[in-house]
Design a protein around this motif. Sequence first.
Motif, PDB file in Angstrom:
ATOM      1  N   ASP A 149       0.854  -1.190   0.000  1.00 60.12           N
ATOM      2  CA  ASP A 149       0.000   0.000   0.000  1.00 60.12           C
ATOM      3  C   ASP A 149       0.889   1.239   0.000  1.00 60.12           C
ATOM      4  OD1 ASP A 149      -2.142   1.725   0.148  1.00 60.12           O
ATOM      5  OD2 ASP A 149      -2.439   1.440   2.304  1.00 60.12           O
ATOM      6  N   LEU A 150       1.322   1.642  -1.196  1.00 59.54           N
ATOM      7  CA  LEU A 150       2.216   2.778  -1.354  1.00 59.54           C
ATOM      8  C   LEU A 150       1.491   3.905  -2.082  1.00 59.54           C
ATOM      9  CD1 LEU A 150       5.374   0.892  -2.670  1.00 59.54           C
ATOM     10  CD2 LEU A 150       4.989   1.733  -0.344  1.00 59.54           C
ATOM     11  N   THR A 151       1.752   5.124  -1.672  1.00 64.13           N
ATOM     12  CA  THR A 151       1.252   6.273  -2.409  1.00 64.13           C
ATOM     13  C   THR A 151       2.454   7.030  -2.945  1.00 64.13           C
ATOM     14  OG1 THR A 151      -0.706   6.453  -1.024  1.00 64.13           O
ATOM     15  CG2 THR A 151      -0.116   8.380  -2.345  1.00 64.13           C
ATOM     16  N   PHE A 152       2.474   7.181  -4.241  1.00 67.76           N
ATOM     17  CA  PHE A 152       3.502   7.954  -4.913  1.00 67.76           C
ATOM     18  C   PHE A 152       2.933   9.337  -5.186  1.00 67.76           C
ATOM     19  CE2 PHE A 152       4.608   3.626  -5.714  1.00 67.76           C
ATOM     20  CZ  PHE A 152       5.979   3.589  -5.892  1.00 67.76           C
ATOM     21  N   VAL A 203      -0.528   9.259  -6.980  1.00 68.15           N
ATOM     22  CA  VAL A 203      -0.786   8.341  -8.098  1.00 68.15           C
ATOM     23  C   VAL A 203      -0.429   6.925  -7.685  1.00 68.15           C
ATOM     24  CG1 VAL A 203      -0.305  10.096  -9.862  1.00 68.15           C
ATOM     25  CG2 VAL A 203       1.518   8.566  -9.124  1.00 68.15           C
ATOM     26  N   GLY A 204      -1.016   5.974  -8.404  1.00 66.58           N
ATOM     27  CA  GLY A 204      -0.597   4.585  -8.286  1.00 66.58           C
ATOM     28  C   GLY A 204       0.525   4.365  -9.274  1.00 66.58           C
ATOM     29  N   ALA A 205       1.648   3.871  -8.794  1.00 67.20           N
ATOM     30  CA  ALA A 205       2.801   3.665  -9.665  1.00 67.20           C
ATOM     31  C   ALA A 205       3.340   2.260  -9.465  1.00 67.20           C
ATOM     32  CB  ALA A 205       3.882   4.699  -9.373  1.00 67.20           C
ATOM     33  N   VAL A 206       4.031   1.762 -10.473  1.00 65.81           N
ATOM     34  CA  VAL A 206       4.653   0.445 -10.394  1.00 65.81           C
ATOM     35  C   VAL A 206       6.054   0.496 -10.987  1.00 65.81           C
ATOM     36  CG1 VAL A 206       2.528  -0.931 -10.358  1.00 65.81           C
ATOM     37  CG2 VAL A 206       3.537  -0.287 -12.544  1.00 65.81           C
ATOM     38  N   LYS A 241       0.111   6.535 -14.083  1.00 67.20           N
ATOM     39  CA  LYS A 241      -0.954   6.833 -15.046  1.00 67.20           C
ATOM     40  C   LYS A 241      -1.638   8.150 -14.712  1.00 67.20           C
ATOM     41  CE  LYS A 241      -4.169   3.932 -12.505  1.00 67.20           C
ATOM     42  NZ  LYS A 241      -4.448   4.929 -11.541  1.00 67.20           N
ATOM     43  N   GLY A 242      -2.361   8.649 -15.708  1.00 64.73           N
ATOM     44  CA  GLY A 242      -3.155   9.859 -15.518  1.00 64.73           C
ATOM     45  C   GLY A 242      -4.078  10.053 -16.700  1.00 64.73           C
ATOM     46  N   GLY A 243      -5.289  10.478 -16.425  1.00 61.57           N
ATOM     47  CA  GLY A 243      -6.236  10.772 -17.502  1.00 61.57           C
ATOM     48  C   GLY A 243      -5.738  11.935 -18.341  1.00 61.57           C
ATOM     49  N   PRO A 244      -6.071  11.948 -19.626  1.00 61.91           N
ATOM     50  CA  PRO A 244      -5.576  13.010 -20.507  1.00 61.91           C
ATOM     51  C   PRO A 244      -6.014  14.410 -20.082  1.00 61.91           C
ATOM     52  CG  PRO A 244      -7.156  11.605 -21.656  1.00 61.91           C
ATOM     53  CD  PRO A 244      -6.892  10.975 -20.327  1.00 61.91           C
ATOM     54  N   GLY A 245      -7.113  14.527 -19.362  1.00 62.49           N
ATOM     55  CA  GLY A 245      -7.587  15.842 -18.935  1.00 62.49           C
ATOM     56  C   GLY A 245      -7.072  16.291 -17.586  1.00 62.49           C
ATOM     57  N   THR A 246      -6.321  15.439 -16.897  1.00 61.51           N
ATOM     58  CA  THR A 246      -5.822  15.828 -15.575  1.00 61.51           C
ATOM     59  C   THR A 246      -4.739  16.895 -15.706  1.00 61.51           C
ATOM     60  OG1 THR A 246      -4.150  14.078 -15.553  1.00 61.51           O
ATOM     61  CG2 THR A 246      -6.297  13.557 -14.563  1.00 61.51           C
ATOM     62  N   PRO A 259     -12.466  -0.891 -14.576  1.00 57.79           N
ATOM     63  CA  PRO A 259     -13.774  -0.474 -14.053  1.00 57.79           C
ATOM     64  C   PRO A 259     -13.689   0.658 -13.031  1.00 57.79           C
ATOM     65  CG  PRO A 259     -13.481  -2.869 -13.861  1.00 57.79           C
ATOM     66  CD  PRO A 259     -12.180  -2.294 -14.303  1.00 57.79           C
ATOM     67  N   PHE A 260     -12.509   0.867 -12.451  1.00 56.23           N
ATOM     68  CA  PHE A 260     -12.347   1.923 -11.439  1.00 56.23           C
ATOM     69  C   PHE A 260     -10.893   2.359 -11.386  1.00 56.23           C
ATOM     70  CE2 PHE A 260     -11.635  -2.132  -9.374  1.00 56.23           C
ATOM     71  CZ  PHE A 260     -10.440  -1.924  -8.692  1.00 56.23           C
ATOM     72  N   SER A 261     -10.683   3.526 -10.789  1.00 56.57           N
ATOM     73  CA  SER A 261      -9.352   4.034 -10.474  1.00 56.57           C
ATOM     74  C   SER A 261      -9.521   5.111  -9.425  1.00 56.57           C
ATOM     75  CB  SER A 261      -8.654   4.602 -11.716  1.00 56.57           C
ATOM     76  OG  SER A 261      -7.303   4.912 -11.410  1.00 56.57           O
ATOM     77  N   ALA A 262      -8.421   5.684  -8.988  1.00 55.00           N
ATOM     78  CA  ALA A 262      -8.495   6.771  -8.018  1.00 55.00           C
ATOM     79  C   ALA A 262      -9.162   7.975  -8.670  1.00 55.00           C
ATOM     80  CB  ALA A 262      -7.094   7.143  -7.548  1.00 55.00           C
ATOM     81  N   PRO A 263      -9.957   8.731  -7.903  1.00 54.66           N
ATOM     82  CA  PRO A 263     -10.605   9.913  -8.472  1.00 54.66           C
ATOM     83  C   PRO A 263      -9.616  10.900  -9.093  1.00 54.66           C
ATOM     84  CG  PRO A 263     -11.544   9.410  -6.324  1.00 54.66           C
ATOM     85  CD  PRO A 263     -10.361   8.491  -6.513  1.00 54.66           C
TER      86      PRO A 263
END
Length: 172
Positions: free
Chosen positions: A35-38, A54-57, A66-71, A133-137
């Motif tokens: 459970d890491l937060t980057f 963000v979630g990173a690996v 990752k990131g949505g194109p509109g972020t 189906p989901f990701s962080a807001p």
Amino acid sequence: MTKPHATKNLDRYGSAELPWSRARDVLAEDTPTADLTFFVTTVRPDGRPHSAGVGAVWVDDALYFKGGPGTRRSRNLAANPACSVSVRLRGIDLTMEGEAHRVTDPATLERVAAVYRTGGWPATVEGDALTAPFSAPSAGPPPWHLYRLTLRRAIGVAGAEPHGATRWDFAP
């Protein structure tokens, strides 16, 4: 394998220089299952910083996020790829600096999606991006762009034995 071309011991208490392998190995072992937060920090067009969790690996010796194109982070990276990524790992706090570029290669997208799936996020490849189906807001709506950090510098501060603080510089 990512190897630093130069290191500098930043410890003021006599501890030895930390090997890069310490941070790299924890990244490889703990992402994506721990459970890491980057936190990714990018630069806005007006020069102000922007940070987001963000979630990173760590996959095949590189950090992906990752990131949505509109972020804000994706828009910032499209204009200026300079960024830093910070995380508290098991036994060591780590800040990585470099440039993040969008990944669209199908094989790399699938490889990284598979690693995300091992951590419980059901990522799949759709076109040149990831979806689930989901990701962080904070990721915005799907599909999500995938970014690879080209590492230029990292700083580690060990909070567990052996203690120390080191800067690692990587070739451009």
